[in-house]
Design an enzyme around this catalytic site. Sequence first.
Site, PDB file in Angstrom:
ATOM      1  N   LYS A  97       0.830  -1.211   0.000  1.00 52.90           N
ATOM      2  CA  LYS A  97       0.000   0.000   0.000  1.00 52.90           C
ATOM      3  C   LYS A  97       0.862   1.258   0.000  1.00 52.90           C
ATOM      4  CE  LYS A  97      -4.464  -1.655   1.474  1.00 52.90           C
ATOM      5  NZ  LYS A  97      -5.665  -1.478   2.277  1.00 52.90           N
ATOM      6  N   LYS A 105     -10.865  -3.569  -2.915  1.00 45.75           N
ATOM      7  CA  LYS A 105     -11.645  -2.327  -2.982  1.00 45.75           C
ATOM      8  C   LYS A 105     -10.777  -1.199  -3.494  1.00 45.75           C
ATOM      9  CE  LYS A 105     -13.680  -3.320   1.314  1.00 45.75           C
ATOM     10  NZ  LYS A 105     -12.884  -2.791   2.405  1.00 45.75           N
ATOM     11  N   LYS A 110      -5.086  -9.931  -6.138  1.00 40.08           N
ATOM     12  CA  LYS A 110      -6.274 -10.086  -5.295  1.00 40.08           C
ATOM     13  C   LYS A 110      -7.349  -9.077  -5.702  1.00 40.08           C
ATOM     14  CE  LYS A 110      -6.525  -7.803  -0.947  1.00 40.08           C
ATOM     15  NZ  LYS A 110      -7.923  -7.445  -0.780  1.00 40.08           N
TER      16      LYS A 110
HETATM   17  P1  ATP Z   1      -8.716  -2.397   0.717  1.00 38.29           P
HETATM   18  O1  ATP Z   1      -8.266  -2.508  -0.710  1.00 38.29           O
HETATM   19  O2  ATP Z   1      -9.287  -1.051   1.096  1.00 38.29           O
HETATM   20  O3  ATP Z   1      -7.685  -2.903   1.703  1.00 38.29           O
HETATM   21  P2  ATP Z   1      -9.969  -4.954   0.715  1.00 38.29           P
HETATM   22  O4  ATP Z   1     -10.676  -5.308  -0.534  1.00 38.29           O
HETATM   23  O5  ATP Z   1      -8.619  -5.541   0.920  1.00 38.29           O
HETATM   24  O6  ATP Z   1      -9.968  -3.374   0.810  1.00 38.29           O
HETATM   25  P3  ATP Z   1     -10.560  -5.165   3.525  1.00 38.29           P
HETATM   26  O7  ATP Z   1     -11.630  -4.344   4.142  1.00 38.29           O
HETATM   27  O8  ATP Z   1      -9.155  -4.722   3.695  1.00 38.29           O
HETATM   28  O9  ATP Z   1     -10.891  -5.321   1.954  1.00 38.29           O
HETATM   29  O10 ATP Z   1     -10.683  -6.664   4.018  1.00 38.29           O
HETATM   30  C1  ATP Z   1     -11.850  -7.180   4.659  1.00 38.29           C
HETATM   31  C2  ATP Z   1     -11.788  -8.690   4.718  1.00 38.29           C
HETATM   32  O11 ATP Z   1     -11.950  -9.228   3.396  1.00 38.29           O
HETATM   33  C3  ATP Z   1     -10.449  -9.245   5.226  1.00 38.29           C
HETATM   34  O12 ATP Z   1     -10.723 -10.377   6.027  1.00 38.29           O
HETATM   35  C4  ATP Z   1      -9.721  -9.643   3.975  1.00 38.29           C
HETATM   36  O13 ATP Z   1      -8.775 -10.662   4.200  1.00 38.29           O
HETATM   37  C5  ATP Z   1     -10.865 -10.130   3.106  1.00 38.29           C
HETATM   38  N1  ATP Z   1     -10.558 -10.015   1.685  1.00 38.29           N
HETATM   39  C6  ATP Z   1     -10.233  -8.866   1.017  1.00 38.29           C
HETATM   40  N2  ATP Z   1     -10.017  -9.124  -0.277  1.00 38.29           N
HETATM   41  C7  ATP Z   1     -10.200 -10.471  -0.446  1.00 38.29           C
HETATM   42  C8  ATP Z   1     -10.129 -11.347  -1.572  1.00 38.29           C
HETATM   43  N3  ATP Z   1      -9.823 -10.883  -2.762  1.00 38.29           N
HETATM   44  N4  ATP Z   1     -10.383 -12.666  -1.393  1.00 38.29           N
HETATM   45  C9  ATP Z   1     -10.716 -13.141  -0.152  1.00 38.29           C
HETATM   46  N5  ATP Z   1     -10.798 -12.365   0.944  1.00 38.29           N
HETATM   47  C10 ATP Z   1     -10.555 -11.044   0.817  1.00 38.29           C
HETATM   48 MG    MG Z   2      -7.423  -4.868   2.532  1.00 37.01          MG
END
Ligand code: ATP
Ligand code: MG
Length: 332
Positions: free
Chosen positions: A117, A201, A198
Amino acid sequence: MTNSSQPRTVSGIQATSDSLHLGNYIGALQQFVTHQESHDAFYFIANMHAITVEQDPAELRERTLRTAAQFIAAGLDPEKSTIFVQSQVPAHPQLSWVLECTTSMGEASRMTQFKDKSAKQEHVSLGLLTYPALMAADILLYNPQLVPVGEDQRQHLELTRNLAERFNYRFGKTFTVPEAQILKATAKIYDLQNPGAKMSKSQPSPQGRIDILDDAKALTKKIKSAVTDDGTEIAFDPENKPGVSNLLTIYSSLTSRSVDDIVAEYEGKMYGHLKVDLAEVAVETLTPVRERTLELLEDRTQLQAILDRGAEKASAIAEATLREVYDKIGFI
Ligand code: ATP
Ligand code: MG
């Protein structure tokens, strides 16, 4: 009511987007819903973690409520799970400070999420570095046995366990050392346009990300234009066929059917057949979640009341842990 005779579980999702995506839904939310039946469950919207990268205030406020609505629409029952907003429980940043002072600079800067990040930011906040200490506080305040997360959080969970053990060793048994619950099959859902990355968001292009609030048309379009692999055979082979394997993982988790069963059904068929059917399954699964979310967002007073009640319940437990910690480290 929370049920304190059951083992406890805690997890959270950041308020960093208008919609959660299929990775959050499959990797985290679906597990949250399952565990609320067997655990004393605490699930929070991580708005404090969200500001480790820049956020617009009005957008953050809106996204916090939208995330809460999606929790409930996806099946979390406020009568079974304690749902709350991180910033409404001040014990989180209070314990985080103590844990920051327990974490070494080396440990924090080795975290791959920080490296990833920070590489994408022009302005790297100190909060992005200390993020895992706040995450450890989020967890350890509740002394949970189980923390359901996606694969990307494995390293932070390992640090949380180390911090708990370190504190317990120095000051006597205080924290439960939690277990991460990372389901092998669904722990990492990949971007549809870039199956090496991955689904996230914070990924700027929404094309490879299936948002759970996407309407039928958008869902179908994204799935149909998913990158697939060389060859035509539908097989589960994440190394050589990452695109189609990702689609199979998604298909399997949305239908509760095994990947083998799905592969057998599509023997001799083309990628296009799989995509058409998967789009249908995604629309069927996500349309009710979308509709329920929008309905919940029409009554924000009620939504806020659920969150206030959740914060109150969470605070009672979190403050008791914090008091014990403050006492042990010598705060008067
Ligand atoms: P950001 O990009 O803002 O970090 P994010 O998509 O990674 O957002 P988070 O809010 O950080 O989402 O993560 C929330 C939960 O979702 C965590 O338990 C994380 O491990 C899970 N998670 C996030 N992306 C994935 C994915 N692609 N596959 C499975 N689990 C995920
Ligand atoms: Mg995340």
